[in-house]
Design a protein around this motif. Structure first.
Motif, PDB file in Angstrom:
ATOM      1  N   HIS A 247      -1.861  -5.565   1.428  1.00 34.52           N
ATOM      2  CA  HIS A 247      -1.432  -4.737   1.625  1.00 34.52           C
ATOM      3  C   HIS A 247       0.292  -4.512   1.693  1.00 34.52           C
ATOM      4  O   HIS A 247       0.805  -3.268   2.133  1.00 34.52           O
ATOM      5  CB  HIS A 247      -2.587  -3.866   2.899  1.00 34.52           C
ATOM      6  CG  HIS A 247      -4.316  -3.565   2.419  1.00 34.52           C
ATOM      7  ND1 HIS A 247      -4.333  -3.204   1.459  1.00 34.52           N
ATOM      8  CD2 HIS A 247      -5.216  -4.839   2.886  1.00 34.52           C
ATOM      9  CE1 HIS A 247      -5.415  -3.352   1.208  1.00 34.52           C
ATOM     10  NE2 HIS A 247      -6.308  -3.824   2.209  1.00 34.52           N
ATOM     11  N   HIS A 248       0.351  -5.161   2.554  1.00 28.06           N
ATOM     12  CA  HIS A 248       1.919  -5.901   2.649  1.00 28.06           C
ATOM     13  C   HIS A 248       3.022  -5.652   1.748  1.00 28.06           C
ATOM     14  O   HIS A 248       3.231  -5.586   2.162  1.00 28.06           O
ATOM     15  CB  HIS A 248       2.274  -6.734   4.676  1.00 28.06           C
ATOM     16  CG  HIS A 248       1.733  -8.276   3.405  1.00 28.06           C
ATOM     17  ND1 HIS A 248       0.552  -8.251   2.611  1.00 28.06           N
ATOM     18  CD2 HIS A 248       3.271  -8.804   3.542  1.00 28.06           C
ATOM     19  CE1 HIS A 248       1.163  -9.461   3.087  1.00 28.06           C
ATOM     20  NE2 HIS A 248       2.115  -9.926   2.965  1.00 28.06           N
TER      21      HIS A 248
ATOM     22  N   MET B  55      -4.899   4.892   6.305  1.00 29.68           N
ATOM     23  CA  MET B  55      -5.082   3.817   6.663  1.00 29.68           C
ATOM     24  C   MET B  55      -5.107   3.140   8.058  1.00 29.68           C
ATOM     25  O   MET B  55      -4.383   3.848   8.782  1.00 29.68           O
ATOM     26  CB  MET B  55      -5.164   2.147   6.000  1.00 29.68           C
ATOM     27  CG  MET B  55      -5.065   2.499   4.105  1.00 29.68           C
ATOM     28  SD  MET B  55      -4.722   1.095   3.916  1.00 29.68           S
ATOM     29  CE  MET B  55      -5.062  -0.323   3.339  1.00 29.68           C
ATOM     30  N   ARG B  56      -6.137   2.520   8.509  1.00 28.85           N
ATOM     31  CA  ARG B  56      -6.077   1.786  10.391  1.00 28.85           C
ATOM     32  C   ARG B  56      -5.576   1.037   9.538  1.00 28.85           C
ATOM     33  O   ARG B  56      -5.624   0.414   9.505  1.00 28.85           O
ATOM     34  CB  ARG B  56      -7.921   2.399  10.617  1.00 28.85           C
ATOM     35  CG  ARG B  56      -8.109   3.470  10.782  1.00 28.85           C
ATOM     36  CD  ARG B  56      -9.619   3.264  11.836  1.00 28.85           C
ATOM     37  NE  ARG B  56      -9.236   5.396  11.492  1.00 28.85           N
ATOM     38  CZ  ARG B  56     -11.031   5.618  12.425  1.00 28.85           C
ATOM     39  NH1 ARG B  56     -11.603   4.782  13.157  1.00 28.85           N
ATOM     40  NH2 ARG B  56     -11.091   6.858  12.202  1.00 28.85           N
ATOM     41  N   GLY B  57      -5.348   0.397  10.952  1.00 30.87           N
ATOM     42  CA  GLY B  57      -4.815  -0.891  11.421  1.00 30.87           C
ATOM     43  C   GLY B  57      -5.235  -2.087  10.640  1.00 30.87           C
ATOM     44  O   GLY B  57      -5.407  -2.995   9.789  1.00 30.87           O
TER      45      GLY B  57
ATOM     46  N   ALA C 292      -0.363   3.456   3.449  1.00 25.40           N
ATOM     47  CA  ALA C 292      -0.930   3.157   4.369  1.00 25.40           C
ATOM     48  C   ALA C 292      -0.973   3.952   5.545  1.00 25.40           C
ATOM     49  O   ALA C 292      -1.899   4.109   5.915  1.00 25.40           O
ATOM     50  CB  ALA C 292       0.185   2.154   5.098  1.00 25.40           C
TER      51      ALA C 292
ATOM     52  N   THR D 287      -5.862 -10.259   1.294  1.00 25.64           N
ATOM     53  CA  THR D 287      -5.263  -9.610   0.987  1.00 25.64           C
ATOM     54  C   THR D 287      -3.591  -8.799   1.378  1.00 25.64           C
ATOM     55  O   THR D 287      -2.892  -9.708   1.895  1.00 25.64           O
ATOM     56  CB  THR D 287      -6.433  -7.974   1.859  1.00 25.64           C
ATOM     57  OG1 THR D 287      -5.565  -7.490   3.037  1.00 25.64           O
ATOM     58  CG2 THR D 287      -7.884  -7.289   1.925  1.00 25.64           C
TER      59      THR D 287
ATOM     60  N   ALA E  98       1.073  -1.164   0.030  1.00 25.94           N
ATOM     61  CA  ALA E  98      -0.362   0.069  -0.146  1.00 25.94           C
ATOM     62  C   ALA E  98       0.987   1.292   0.142  1.00 25.94           C
ATOM     63  O   ALA E  98      -0.201   2.333  -0.011  1.00 25.94           O
ATOM     64  CB  ALA E  98      -1.210   0.186   1.041  1.00 25.94           C
TER      65      ALA E  98
ATOM     66  N   GLY F  75      -8.196  -1.794   8.202  1.00 25.13           N
ATOM     67  CA  GLY F  75      -8.323  -1.511   7.107  1.00 25.13           C
ATOM     68  C   GLY F  75      -7.083  -1.940   6.244  1.00 25.13           C
ATOM     69  O   GLY F  75      -7.128  -3.145   5.705  1.00 25.13           O
ATOM     70  N   HIS F  76      -5.884  -2.265   6.982  1.00 29.60           N
ATOM     71  CA  HIS F  76      -4.353  -2.373   6.428  1.00 29.60           C
ATOM     72  C   HIS F  76      -3.718  -3.633   6.615  1.00 29.60           C
ATOM     73  O   HIS F  76      -3.087  -4.176   5.600  1.00 29.60           O
ATOM     74  CB  HIS F  76      -3.132  -1.367   7.368  1.00 29.60           C
ATOM     75  CG  HIS F  76      -1.678  -1.419   6.076  1.00 29.60           C
ATOM     76  ND1 HIS F  76      -0.440  -2.464   6.695  1.00 29.60           N
ATOM     77  CD2 HIS F  76      -1.363  -1.475   5.116  1.00 29.60           C
ATOM     78  CE1 HIS F  76      -0.138  -1.974   5.820  1.00 29.60           C
ATOM     79  NE2 HIS F  76       0.024  -1.489   3.968  1.00 29.60           N
ATOM     80  N   ASN F  77      -4.315  -4.188   8.180  1.00 25.04           N
ATOM     81  CA  ASN F  77      -3.739  -5.788   7.858  1.00 25.04           C
ATOM     82  C   ASN F  77      -4.166  -6.475   7.514  1.00 25.04           C
ATOM     83  O   ASN F  77      -5.406  -6.892   6.864  1.00 25.04           O
ATOM     84  CB  ASN F  77      -4.213  -5.956   9.790  1.00 25.04           C
ATOM     85  CG  ASN F  77      -3.602  -4.866  10.966  1.00 25.04           C
ATOM     86  OD1 ASN F  77      -2.153  -4.847  10.416  1.00 25.04           O
ATOM     87  ND2 ASN F  77      -4.058  -5.123  12.208  1.00 25.04           N
ATOM     88  N   ASP F  78      -3.814  -7.333   7.107  1.00 22.90           N
ATOM     89  CA  ASP F  78      -4.342  -8.626   6.229  1.00 22.90           C
ATOM     90  C   ASP F  78      -4.218  -9.769   7.028  1.00 22.90           C
ATOM     91  O   ASP F  78      -3.541 -10.709   7.518  1.00 22.90           O
ATOM     92  CB  ASP F  78      -2.605  -8.955   4.905  1.00 22.90           C
ATOM     93  CG  ASP F  78      -2.311  -7.233   4.097  1.00 22.90           C
ATOM     94  OD1 ASP F  78      -3.432  -7.038   3.674  1.00 22.90           O
ATOM     95  OD2 ASP F  78      -1.828  -7.426   4.180  1.00 22.90           O
TER      96      ASP F  78
END
Length: 335
Positions: free
Chosen positions: A255-256, A233-235, A230, A253, A226, A237-240
């Motif tokens: 994002h990382h 974003m919030r955790g 990133a 997802t 992301a 939403g960003h955490n996969d």
């Protein structure tokens, strides 16, 4: 040495834009690997000018001559060395740049660093011409990675402020007609990497890959997954989220971008590079005459790209291939 990178696969680039030739030495390649030089040439041809709107009129064959490292078509354990001759040079186009540096180019800092002895012709060792031998090395490494199930693919994501691929050519041609240039963004994706490559903190996949990518002239930014988005974003939403299927762990997802703590997760490695507009433009710019120490107007003649983003696609893939093969040579993934 600034022109050498790698820990296990060591790549050294040599030459200048208008020297007799340019080339690369790749040390550390495993022996016994068959190398298809026709495929290498086809890969390098993607970088060669003349294929895209806005390319420089300079025409070089970019034919690489292998001096060492191969025996009967296979790597033999010796350093792989290839040379590419420079033939279509017009050094006189750069004469006035000896004293009047181009805004946005390395002319001035290199003059200071080397006491005026830097090769100004075509940008010398700081020229995008040096990406040709990078592509040779990367094309070789790509063949080895493919045998290990790893693929790398880059594409243009943005030209200037435009994201519509059908409009890219028009944006580039408009910039050229105005005597200007334009940059863009390249997205790259590597699939098939095992989890566990890299190390935390200062020897991570992002660290070494970003360092090598910044060796490509005109790269001004690198982001993974992301990236800068990133920050907004919030955790949650960003955490996969991790998932399990058939005994394989993956994330729903990405994002990382396939890397956490500098170590690959087994998900696709995703990154983007920002390419600046080329500094050599026909539009008049303000500079300084370093000999007379007075202001000077500068309009660049000669042969230059209006946009190097299309030609930087294979270069991005090549650099990624060299770095990722380097990581895969480390235990427990060494061949």
């Amino acid at each position: 040495m600034s022109s050498v990178f790698g820990k296990n696969i060591i790549c050294s680039i040599f030459g200048q834009s208008h020297s007799a030739g340019i080339g690369v030495v790749v040390d550390g390649l495993p022996a016994g690997e068959a190398i298809d030089l026709e495929r290498v040439a086809a890969f390098m041809d993607r970088r060669r000018p003349g294929r895209n709107p806005g390319d420089t009129p300079r025409r070089e064959s970019d034919a690489a001559r292998v001096l060492s490292g191969l025996a009967e078509g296979k790597t033999c354990g010796a350093p792989l060395c290839a040379v590419i001759e420079n033939s279509d040079t017009r050094s006189g186009d750069y004469e006035k740049l000896r004293d009047i540096p181009r805004p946005g180019h390395a002319d001035y800092p290199l003059r200071v660093k080397h006491g005026g002895h830097n090769d100004i012709r075509g940008g010398g060792h700081a020229s995008g011409r040096l990406t040709a031998p990078l592509c040779f090395a990367g094309a070789v490494c790509l063949q080895l990675l493919e045998r290990r199930g790893v693929s790398i693919k880059a594409e243009i994501q943005q030209i200037g402020g435009v994201f519509d691929s059908e409009a890219f050519d028009a944006v580039i041609l408009e910039a050229r007609e105005r005597g200007d240039s334009v940059g863009g963004v390249i997205a790259c994706r590597a699939e098939g990497l095992p989890a566990g490559l890299g190390a935390p903190m200062f020897d991570g996949v992002e660290n070494r890959l970003a360092a090598a990518l910044f060796g490509i002239p005109a790269v001004r930014g690198v982001e993974f997954g992301a990236g800068f988005a990133a920050a907004g974003m919030r955790g949650s939403g960003h955490n996969d989220a991790y998932r399990l299927e058939g005994g394989t762990i993956y994330t729903g997802t990405n994002h990382h971008g396939g890397v956490l703590g500098g170590v690959t997760t087994g998900m696709p490695l995703v990154f983007r590079v920002a390419i600046k507009p080329t500094p050599s433009i026909a539009r008049q710019q303000q500079s300084v005459d370093l000999k007379r120490m007075e202001p000077a107007a500068l309009s660049i003649g000669g042969r230059h790209d209006a946009c190097i983003v299309p030609r930087a696609i294979p270069v991005t893939e090549a650099v990624a291939a060299i770095v990722l093969l380097d990581f895969m040579q480390e235990k427990p993934y060494g061949f």
